[in-house]
Write a protein that holds these residues in place. Sequence first.
Motif, PDB file in Angstrom:
ATOM      1  N   MET A 188       0.925  -1.237   0.030  1.00  0.00           N
ATOM      2  CA  MET A 188       0.095   0.070  -0.010  1.00  0.00           C
ATOM      3  C   MET A 188       0.932   1.255   0.075  1.00  0.00           C
ATOM      4  O   MET A 188       2.037   1.383   0.857  1.00  0.00           O
ATOM      5  CB  MET A 188      -0.849  -0.054   1.235  1.00  0.00           C
ATOM      6  CG  MET A 188      -1.977   1.166   1.251  1.00  0.00           C
ATOM      7  SD  MET A 188      -3.440   0.875   1.950  1.00  0.00           S
ATOM      8  CE  MET A 188      -3.071   0.666   3.696  1.00  0.00           C
TER       9      MET A 188
ATOM     10  N   ILE B 245      -5.203   3.819 -10.546  1.00  0.00           N
ATOM     11  CA  ILE B 245      -5.340   4.433  -9.180  1.00  0.00           C
ATOM     12  C   ILE B 245      -6.823   4.725  -9.124  1.00  0.00           C
ATOM     13  O   ILE B 245      -7.151   4.536  -8.065  1.00  0.00           O
ATOM     14  CB  ILE B 245      -4.276   5.789  -9.305  1.00  0.00           C
ATOM     15  CG1 ILE B 245      -2.953   5.018  -9.113  1.00  0.00           C
ATOM     16  CG2 ILE B 245      -4.436   6.502  -7.941  1.00  0.00           C
ATOM     17  CD1 ILE B 245      -2.016   6.349  -9.444  1.00  0.00           C
TER      18      ILE B 245
ATOM     19  N   THR C  36      -9.525   3.840 -10.447  1.00  0.00           N
ATOM     20  CA  THR C  36     -10.629   2.892 -10.621  1.00  0.00           C
ATOM     21  C   THR C  36     -10.567   1.569  -9.563  1.00  0.00           C
ATOM     22  O   THR C  36     -11.615   0.974  -9.112  1.00  0.00           O
ATOM     23  CB  THR C  36     -10.877   2.244 -12.096  1.00  0.00           C
ATOM     24  OG1 THR C  36      -9.644   1.625 -12.226  1.00  0.00           O
ATOM     25  CG2 THR C  36     -11.232   3.065 -12.935  1.00  0.00           C
ATOM     26  N   GLY C  37      -9.354   1.543  -9.180  1.00  0.00           N
ATOM     27  CA  GLY C  37      -9.111   0.314  -8.470  1.00  0.00           C
ATOM     28  C   GLY C  37      -8.953  -1.159  -9.185  1.00  0.00           C
ATOM     29  O   GLY C  37      -9.364  -2.250  -8.671  1.00  0.00           O
TER      30      GLY C  37
ATOM     31  N   ARG D 148      -8.015  -3.958 -11.958  1.00  0.00           N
ATOM     32  CA  ARG D 148      -6.688  -4.845 -12.322  1.00  0.00           C
ATOM     33  C   ARG D 148      -5.962  -4.430 -13.675  1.00  0.00           C
ATOM     34  O   ARG D 148      -6.710  -3.800 -14.360  1.00  0.00           O
ATOM     35  CB  ARG D 148      -7.150  -6.230 -12.514  1.00  0.00           C
ATOM     36  CG  ARG D 148      -7.702  -7.024 -11.253  1.00  0.00           C
ATOM     37  CD  ARG D 148      -7.810  -8.371 -11.371  1.00  0.00           C
ATOM     38  NE  ARG D 148      -8.289  -8.984  -9.894  1.00  0.00           N
ATOM     39  CZ  ARG D 148      -9.255 -10.048  -9.809  1.00  0.00           C
ATOM     40  NH1 ARG D 148      -9.875 -10.483 -11.002  1.00  0.00           N
ATOM     41  NH2 ARG D 148      -9.539 -10.331  -8.829  1.00  0.00           N
TER      42      ARG D 148
END
Length: 87
Positions: free
Chosen positions: A1, A29, A31-32, A34
């Motif tokens: 993190m 960043i 949208t989170g 993959r």
Amino acid sequence: MLTPDELAAVWRACEALGWPFGPLVRLLIVTGARRDEIASLRWADLDLERREIRIPAERFKSAVAHTIPLSDLAVEIIGQLPRFAGS
């Protein structure tokens, strides 16, 4: 993190990277999502009116479609992407 300072440094570094990797990292960043979900996006996967990415089920092992909501910032990043005929 990442710490807030580290995240800010990555965000600024994206400016120097430019297209295609700068916007790709910024979309990751905000949208989170993959990496491969964003890197393999097609214009047909985007519904900017509904503000979402819709990834068809056939692209997942689970065979379940996936929807990613888009923030104002994500829509702005996408709006700045170049479009190429036939892509």
